[in-house]
Design a protein around this motif. Structure first.
Motif, PDB file in Angstrom:
ATOM      1  N   SER A   1      40.864  22.560  15.540  1.00  0.00           N
ATOM      2  CA  SER A   1      39.669  22.867  14.767  1.00  0.00           C
ATOM      3  C   SER A   1      38.450  22.319  15.493  1.00  0.00           C
ATOM      4  N   GLY A   2      37.535  23.207  15.760  1.00  0.00           N
ATOM      5  CA  GLY A   2      36.227  22.944  16.320  1.00  0.00           C
ATOM      6  C   GLY A   2      36.006  21.643  17.058  1.00  0.00           C
ATOM      7  N   PRO A   3      35.148  20.778  16.489  1.00  0.00           N
ATOM      8  CA  PRO A   3      34.715  19.593  17.230  1.00  0.00           C
ATOM      9  C   PRO A   3      35.597  18.369  17.085  1.00  0.00           C
ATOM     10  N   SER A   4      36.809  18.516  16.596  1.00  0.00           N
ATOM     11  CA  SER A   4      37.677  17.351  16.426  1.00  0.00           C
ATOM     12  C   SER A   4      37.859  16.606  17.747  1.00  0.00           C
ATOM     13  N   PRO A   5      37.541  15.315  17.779  1.00  0.00           N
ATOM     14  CA  PRO A   5      37.729  14.557  19.018  1.00  0.00           C
ATOM     15  C   PRO A   5      39.198  14.347  19.350  1.00  0.00           C
ATOM     16  N   PHE A   6      40.063  14.376  18.336  1.00  0.00           N
ATOM     17  CA  PHE A   6      41.492  14.245  18.593  1.00  0.00           C
ATOM     18  C   PHE A   6      42.039  15.508  19.249  1.00  0.00           C
ATOM     19  N   VAL A   7      41.521  16.658  18.835  1.00  0.00           N
ATOM     20  CA  VAL A   7      41.859  17.901  19.518  1.00  0.00           C
ATOM     21  C   VAL A   7      41.343  17.865  20.951  1.00  0.00           C
ATOM     22  N   ARG A   8      40.145  17.332  21.133  1.00  0.00           N
ATOM     23  CA  ARG A   8      39.582  17.295  22.484  1.00  0.00           C
ATOM     24  C   ARG A   8      40.458  16.473  23.421  1.00  0.00           C
ATOM     25  N   LYS A   9      41.031  15.387  22.936  1.00  0.00           N
ATOM     26  CA  LYS A   9      41.951  14.603  23.768  1.00  0.00           C
ATOM     27  C   LYS A   9      43.069  15.483  24.309  1.00  0.00           C
ATOM     28  N   VAL A  10      43.612  16.314  23.453  1.00  0.00           N
ATOM     29  CA  VAL A  10      44.703  17.195  23.856  1.00  0.00           C
ATOM     30  C   VAL A  10      44.198  18.242  24.845  1.00  0.00           C
TER      31      VAL A  10
ATOM     32  N   SER B   1      47.546  13.061  17.999  1.00  0.00           N
ATOM     33  CA  SER B   1      47.117  13.326  19.374  1.00  0.00           C
ATOM     34  C   SER B   1      47.853  12.448  20.377  1.00  0.00           C
ATOM     35  N   ARG B   2      48.171  11.201  19.989  1.00  0.00           N
ATOM     36  CA  ARG B   2      48.876  10.328  20.932  1.00  0.00           C
ATOM     37  C   ARG B   2      50.266  10.864  21.244  1.00  0.00           C
ATOM     38  N   VAL B   3      50.945  11.374  20.246  1.00  0.00           N
ATOM     39  CA  VAL B   3      52.278  11.924  20.461  1.00  0.00           C
ATOM     40  C   VAL B   3      52.195  13.191  21.314  1.00  0.00           C
ATOM     41  N   ILE B   4      51.256  14.065  20.983  1.00  0.00           N
ATOM     42  CA  ILE B   4      51.114  15.323  21.719  1.00  0.00           C
ATOM     43  C   ILE B   4      50.755  15.059  23.184  1.00  0.00           C
ATOM     44  N   CYS B   5      49.805  14.163  23.401  1.00  0.00           N
ATOM     45  CA  CYS B   5      49.377  13.893  24.776  1.00  0.00           C
ATOM     46  C   CYS B   5      50.518  13.304  25.603  1.00  0.00           C
ATOM     47  N   ARG B   6      51.289  12.428  24.993  1.00  0.00           N
ATOM     48  CA  ARG B   6      52.406  11.850  25.738  1.00  0.00           C
ATOM     49  C   ARG B   6      53.466  12.914  26.028  1.00  0.00           C
ATOM     50  N   PHE B   7      53.703  13.788  25.071  1.00  0.00           N
ATOM     51  CA  PHE B   7      54.653  14.885  25.297  1.00  0.00           C
ATOM     52  C   PHE B   7      54.180  15.774  26.442  1.00  0.00           C
ATOM     53  N   LEU B   8      52.895  16.155  26.420  1.00  0.00           N
ATOM     54  CA  LEU B   8      52.373  17.044  27.454  1.00  0.00           C
ATOM     55  C   LEU B   8      52.411  16.385  28.824  1.00  0.00           C
ATOM     56  N   ASP B   9      52.111  15.108  28.867  1.00  0.00           N
ATOM     57  CA  ASP B   9      52.156  14.392  30.145  1.00  0.00           C
ATOM     58  C   ASP B   9      53.586  14.350  30.680  1.00  0.00           C
ATOM     59  N   ALA B  10      54.548  14.075  29.790  1.00  0.00           N
ATOM     60  CA  ALA B  10      55.942  14.049  30.219  1.00  0.00           C
ATOM     61  C   ALA B  10      56.399  15.429  30.681  1.00  0.00           C
ATOM     62  N   ARG B  11      55.948  16.451  29.976  1.00  0.00           N
ATOM     63  CA  ARG B  11      56.335  17.825  30.322  1.00  0.00           C
ATOM     64  C   ARG B  11      55.859  18.200  31.718  1.00  0.00           C
ATOM     65  N   ALA B  12      54.658  17.746  32.073  1.00  0.00           N
ATOM     66  CA  ALA B  12      54.068  18.116  33.355  1.00  0.00           C
ATOM     67  C   ALA B  12      54.317  17.083  34.452  1.00  0.00           C
ATOM     68  N   GLY B  13      54.832  15.904  34.074  1.00  0.00           N
ATOM     69  CA  GLY B  13      54.953  14.832  35.054  1.00  0.00           C
ATOM     70  C   GLY B  13      53.591  14.406  35.561  1.00  0.00           C
TER      71      GLY B  13
ATOM     72  N   ALA C   1      36.230   9.597  22.815  1.00  0.00           N
ATOM     73  CA  ALA C   1      35.609   8.792  21.758  1.00  0.00           C
ATOM     74  C   ALA C   1      34.105   8.673  21.978  1.00  0.00           C
ATOM     75  N   LEU C   2      33.711   8.399  23.192  1.00  0.00           N
ATOM     76  CA  LEU C   2      32.277   8.262  23.477  1.00  0.00           C
ATOM     77  C   LEU C   2      31.558   9.598  23.308  1.00  0.00           C
ATOM     78  N   GLY C   3      32.223  10.680  23.689  1.00  0.00           N
ATOM     79  CA  GLY C   3      31.626  11.997  23.487  1.00  0.00           C
ATOM     80  C   GLY C   3      31.410  12.294  22.016  1.00  0.00           C
ATOM     81  N   TYR C   4      32.347  11.868  21.185  1.00  0.00           N
ATOM     82  CA  TYR C   4      32.191  12.090  19.744  1.00  0.00           C
ATOM     83  C   TYR C   4      31.045  11.254  19.179  1.00  0.00           C
ATOM     84  N   LEU C   5      30.866  10.048  19.681  1.00  0.00           N
ATOM     85  CA  LEU C   5      29.727   9.244  19.231  1.00  0.00           C
ATOM     86  C   LEU C   5      28.412   9.933  19.582  1.00  0.00           C
ATOM     87  N   ASP C   6      28.356  10.539  20.754  1.00  0.00           N
ATOM     88  CA  ASP C   6      27.154  11.309  21.111  1.00  0.00           C
ATOM     89  C   ASP C   6      26.959  12.489  20.171  1.00  0.00           C
TER      90      ASP C   6
END
Length: 201
Positions: free
Chosen positions: A6-15, A67-79, A161-166
């Protein structure tokens, strides 16, 4: 795979940044959902009973979320090496610090967006900003040597996080008194992954 977002979610942006940095962006179908804490999207709830974004729907296993779970999964998937074992606890703590900033900053937005004006508790809002401010000070004093090193998930999380504060709390001027962190972010935000994931206001 489908990414419910969804749009500007910073957690989505992490992914999104993680997908770009690991060259997996085109492996995912991106599905925008209109959801709020008061009116969660039915498709999202079917994928994530907590009703939060992002959620990653997989064809070969259960949907994963947070987002933490998804990012770790994606990193593991891609090495991708975004969670380096030799400094894993530092990386995870830095990511948790960034997510703590986001949790507080998002709650500040929710307090004024979803509560009637006469019921908004500004003392509570300032309490949330206190969490953000202390975390920013810690980043600026304790974590700059890490941030100036090889990129890992801590870098991505802090930058989002800093981008979301901006985006949502620019009037708070988080850069004041934090020159090192501000200079680091100004450089990191020019990465292709950050530019490509820049949310609309």
């Amino acid at each position: 795979m489908q990414l419910l977002r969804s749009g500007p979610s910073p957690f989505v942006r992490k992914v999104l940044v993680t997908l770009h940095e690991t060259s997996q962006y085109d492996d995912v179908e991106h599905i925008d959902v209109a959801t709020t804490p008061l009116t969660p999207d039915s498709k999202l709830i079917a994928a994530n009973p907590v009703g939060k974004i992002p959620a990653l729907v997989r064809s070969d296993g259960p949907t994963i979320y947070d987002s933490r779970v998804i990012c770790r999964f994606l990193d593991a998937r891609a090495g991708g090496g975004l969670y380096p074992e030799h400094r894993i606890w530092d990386t995870l703590t830095l990511e948790a610090t960034a997510d703590g900033i986001l949790d507080a900053a998002v709650l500040m937005v929710y307090e004024t967006r979803f509560r009637p004006e006469e019921k908004v508790m500004m003392e509570w809002v300032e309490g949330q900003w206190g969490k953000v401010s202390r975390a920013l000070d810690a980043l600026n004093t304790r974590w700059m040597s890490h941030l100036n090193g090889r990129m890992d998930m801590g870098h991505i999380a802090v930058a989002c996080a800093l981008g979301y504060l901006d985006l949502r709390h620019d009037a708070r001027s988080w850069r004041t008194g934090r020159d090192g962190l501000a200079a680091w972010f100004d450089t990191f935000s020019k990465r292709d992954s950050m530019v490509a994931s820049q949310p609309d206001p």
